[in-house]
Design a protein around this motif. Structure first.
Motif, short mmCIF file in Angstrom:
data_model
loop_
_atom_site.label_atom_id
_atom_site.label_comp_id
_atom_site.label_asym_id
_atom_site.label_seq_id
_atom_site.Cartn_x
_atom_site.Cartn_y
_atom_site.Cartn_z
N SER A 199 17.65 29.61 -17.75
CA SER A 199 17.08 30.95 -17.70
C SER A 199 17.27 31.59 -19.07
N ILE A 200 16.18 31.65 -19.83
CA ILE A 200 16.23 32.13 -21.21
C ILE A 200 15.86 33.61 -21.24
N ALA A 201 16.69 34.40 -21.86
CA ALA A 201 16.43 35.83 -22.05
C ALA A 201 17.45 36.37 -23.04
N PRO A 202 17.09 37.41 -23.80
CA PRO A 202 18.07 38.01 -24.71
C PRO A 202 19.28 38.54 -23.95
N MET A 203 20.44 38.48 -24.57
CA MET A 203 21.65 39.01 -23.96
C MET A 203 21.48 40.48 -23.59
N SER A 204 20.71 41.22 -24.38
CA SER A 204 20.52 42.65 -24.13
C SER A 204 19.81 42.94 -22.82
N GLU A 205 19.16 41.93 -22.24
CA GLU A 205 18.53 42.11 -20.93
C GLU A 205 19.56 42.10 -19.81
N ALA A 209 8.54 37.53 -22.12
CA ALA A 209 8.40 37.13 -23.52
C ALA A 209 9.09 35.79 -23.77
N SER A 210 10.24 35.59 -23.17
CA SER A 210 10.95 34.31 -23.33
C SER A 210 10.16 33.17 -22.70
N SER A 211 9.57 33.43 -21.54
CA SER A 211 8.76 32.40 -20.88
C SER A 211 7.57 32.01 -21.74
N GLU A 212 6.95 32.99 -22.35
CA GLU A 212 5.81 32.70 -23.23
C GLU A 212 6.24 31.86 -24.42
N ASN A 213 7.38 32.21 -25.00
CA ASN A 213 7.88 31.43 -26.13
C ASN A 213 8.23 30.00 -25.72
N LEU A 214 8.83 29.85 -24.53
CA LEU A 214 9.18 28.52 -24.05
C LEU A 214 7.94 27.66 -23.82
N ASN A 215 6.92 28.25 -23.23
CA ASN A 215 5.70 27.49 -22.98
C ASN A 215 5.09 26.99 -24.29
N GLU A 216 5.19 27.79 -25.32
CA GLU A 216 4.69 27.36 -26.63
C GLU A 216 5.58 26.26 -27.20
N PHE A 217 6.90 26.45 -27.09
CA PHE A 217 7.85 25.47 -27.60
C PHE A 217 7.67 24.12 -26.93
N TYR A 218 7.45 24.13 -25.62
CA TYR A 218 7.39 22.89 -24.86
C TYR A 218 6.07 22.15 -25.00
#
Length: 247
Positions: free
Chosen positions: A96-102, A201-210
């Motif tokens: 589960s990827i998300a900034p710590m600030s979340e 936003a993290s999900s979008e970045n992951l989809n691009e990364f993968y």
């Protein structure tokens, strides 16, 4: 090298998809008897049917690895079905990827419960049997993110995978000799793991990364390689990633 996977009884957690499913299929094709644990019974039943139809040996037990009693039942099921356990692949995981600030504390708890405590429950269930038979092999699935912190957003996930590597290294020191311990640390692999984030936003970045991801079968072959080594050879760690992945 001869195929030392033949005849091994291999328990796999998180076996209903991704690395677990690919590894179950690959090891069964090599002659191992596979014991599959996951929460999705329908997926497990389909996988067992397909493996057995192809001539392999497989059984499945519905297992939530956050419940110690269910992990113990999985190991007992392997003994009941095949008489022993030779390998435990602690594969089940959550990213589960998300900034710590979340401050997604519930997701932090869930990753700790699955990625760390679930693995420890597997060790606790299998280790006494390995010690009694004076042989056994733990294969613990970590991540490249357990070598270098995945940033941004992967701090807690990386923390759990650093823990997997630390626990595995300590386990090898404590029980090594007749009992082997291997860490498998994949990079981007095409599995459902990338769908574990609720932060858009993290999900979008992951989809691009993968988009660079390699097939799950790549990891299955690495696991088979570790298992098939002679009993006096311990493959302590394998890191693998797409050739284009730069960390």
């Amino acid at each position: 090298m001869s195929n030392n996977n033949t005849g091994k009884v291999v328990v796999i957690t998180g076996a209903s998809s991704g690395l677990g499913e690919a590894t179950a299929r690959h090891l069964a094709a090599l002659g191992a008897s596979v014991v599959l644990g996951a929460r999705r019974k329908d997926r497990l039943d389909t996988l067992v049917s397909e493996i057995t139809a192809a001539g392999g040996k497989a059984v499945a037990y519905t297992t939530d690895i956050t419940q110690r009693s269910e992990v113990e039942a999985l190991i007992q099921g392997a003994v009941d079905s095949f008489g022993r356990v030779d390998v435990l692949i602690n594969n089940a995981g959550l990213m589960s990827i998300a900034p710590m600030s979340e401050t997604k504390v519930d997701e932090w708890d869930r990753m700790i419960d699955i990625n760390i405590k679930g693995l420890l429950y597997g060790v606790a269930a299998a280790l006494p049997r390995f010690e009694a038979q004076n042989s056994g092999h733990f294969i613990n699935v970590a991540s490249i993110a357990g070598v270098k912190v995945f940033s941004p957003g992967g701090t807690v996930y990386s923390g759990t995978k650093f823990a997997v590597r630390a626990i595995s290294d300590g386990l090898r020191h404590e029980v090594g000799g007749a009992i082997r311990t291997t860490v498998i640390s994949p990079g981007a692999v095409d599995t459902e793991l990338k769908h574990g984030s609720s932060h858009p936003a993290s999900s979008e970045n992951l989809n691009e990364f993968y988009k660079m991801a390699i097939p799950a079968e790549s990891v299955a072959r690495a696991i088979a390689f570790a298992i098939e080594q002679p009993a006096d050879v311990d493959i302590s760690e394998i890191l693998l990633r797409p050739t284009v992945q730069d960390f």
